[in-house]
Scaffold this motif. Sequence first.
Motif, PDB file in Angstrom:
ATOM      1  N   UNK A  14       0.890  -1.195  -0.115  1.00 47.01           N
ATOM      2  CA  UNK A  14       0.056  -0.032  -0.064  1.00 47.01           C
ATOM      3  C   UNK A  14       0.843   1.068  -0.124  1.00 47.01           C
ATOM      4  N   UNK A  15       2.021   1.310   0.840  1.00 49.74           N
ATOM      5  CA  UNK A  15       2.790   2.327   0.796  1.00 49.74           C
ATOM      6  C   UNK A  15       3.495   2.615  -0.458  1.00 49.74           C
ATOM      7  N   UNK A  72      -0.649  12.644   3.069  1.00 52.73           N
ATOM      8  CA  UNK A  72      -1.788  11.881   2.189  1.00 52.73           C
ATOM      9  C   UNK A  72      -1.756  10.494   2.386  1.00 52.73           C
ATOM     10  N   UNK A  73      -0.309   9.948   2.295  1.00 56.45           N
ATOM     11  CA  UNK A  73      -0.223   8.376   2.347  1.00 56.45           C
ATOM     12  C   UNK A  73      -0.605   8.274   3.806  1.00 56.45           C
ATOM     13  N   UNK A  74      -0.253   8.797   4.721  1.00 57.67           N
ATOM     14  CA  UNK A  74      -0.483   8.718   6.383  1.00 57.67           C
ATOM     15  C   UNK A  74      -2.297   8.856   6.415  1.00 57.67           C
ATOM     16  N   UNK A  77       8.815   7.279   7.444  1.00 59.57           N
ATOM     17  CA  UNK A  77       9.550   6.212   7.928  1.00 59.57           C
ATOM     18  C   UNK A  77       9.517   4.862   7.278  1.00 59.57           C
ATOM     19  N   UNK A  78       8.159   4.686   7.317  1.00 59.82           N
ATOM     20  CA  UNK A  78       7.841   3.212   6.899  1.00 59.82           C
ATOM     21  C   UNK A  78       8.014   3.228   5.135  1.00 59.82           C
ATOM     22  N   UNK A 134      11.085   1.313   0.676  1.00 62.89           N
ATOM     23  CA  UNK A 134      11.979   1.357  -0.517  1.00 62.89           C
ATOM     24  C   UNK A 134      13.263   0.785  -0.531  1.00 62.89           C
ATOM     25  N   UNK A 135      13.924   0.827   0.617  1.00 65.34           N
ATOM     26  CA  UNK A 135      14.871   0.172   0.899  1.00 65.34           C
ATOM     27  C   UNK A 135      14.776  -1.478   0.758  1.00 65.34           C
ATOM     28  N   UNK A 136      13.743  -1.960   1.123  1.00 64.14           N
ATOM     29  CA  UNK A 136      13.698  -3.266   1.402  1.00 64.14           C
ATOM     30  C   UNK A 136      13.283  -3.900  -0.231  1.00 64.14           C
TER      31      UNK A 136
END
Length: 166
Positions: A119-120, A132-134, A146-147, A152-154
């Motif tokens: 979803x992120x 907006x994401x929040x 943060x999430x 993105x790193x993952x």
Amino acid sequence: MKTQQEFLKLIDKHKGILYKVSRMYMDNSEDQNDLVQEIVMQLWKSYERFEGNSQFSTWMYRVSLNTALTYFKKEKKKSERFTFLENVDKVDEVDSNEKEQQLELFYKAVHELNKVEKALIFLFLEGQSHKEIGQNLGITEGNARVKLNRTKDKLQNIIKTYGYEF
């Protein structure tokens, strides 16, 4: 009273959301089509309660993602979750073929994320701000930031394990 015709016009105008969400959560076209139908059904069921306090597309994102998360929970986990297309059409242009391969790899990697991470990434790719994401996910703006960075790193690490970087 809201009409079916108004609803269908709005769905048609924002149908890209349906296809993006379904592709993000399901890895084959049959499951994607089933999810699109489920999302449309849920949108129609709750359309009467849409008050217009936000844009239709924002409301549609929220319903679509919530439906996908619920639908995803119901699906059995497949023993082999990801497969590349066996018969890829030959494309004359190398760039086109390369972009399609990158897109397939991206979606393969996305399927390894958990439902919230999907979803992120989806909302990020749709150009939504951290705020907006929040709001769409019911978390704070800072938490969304943060999430999203961790996700993105993952995702980048997953792609690296496939031996390819964008």
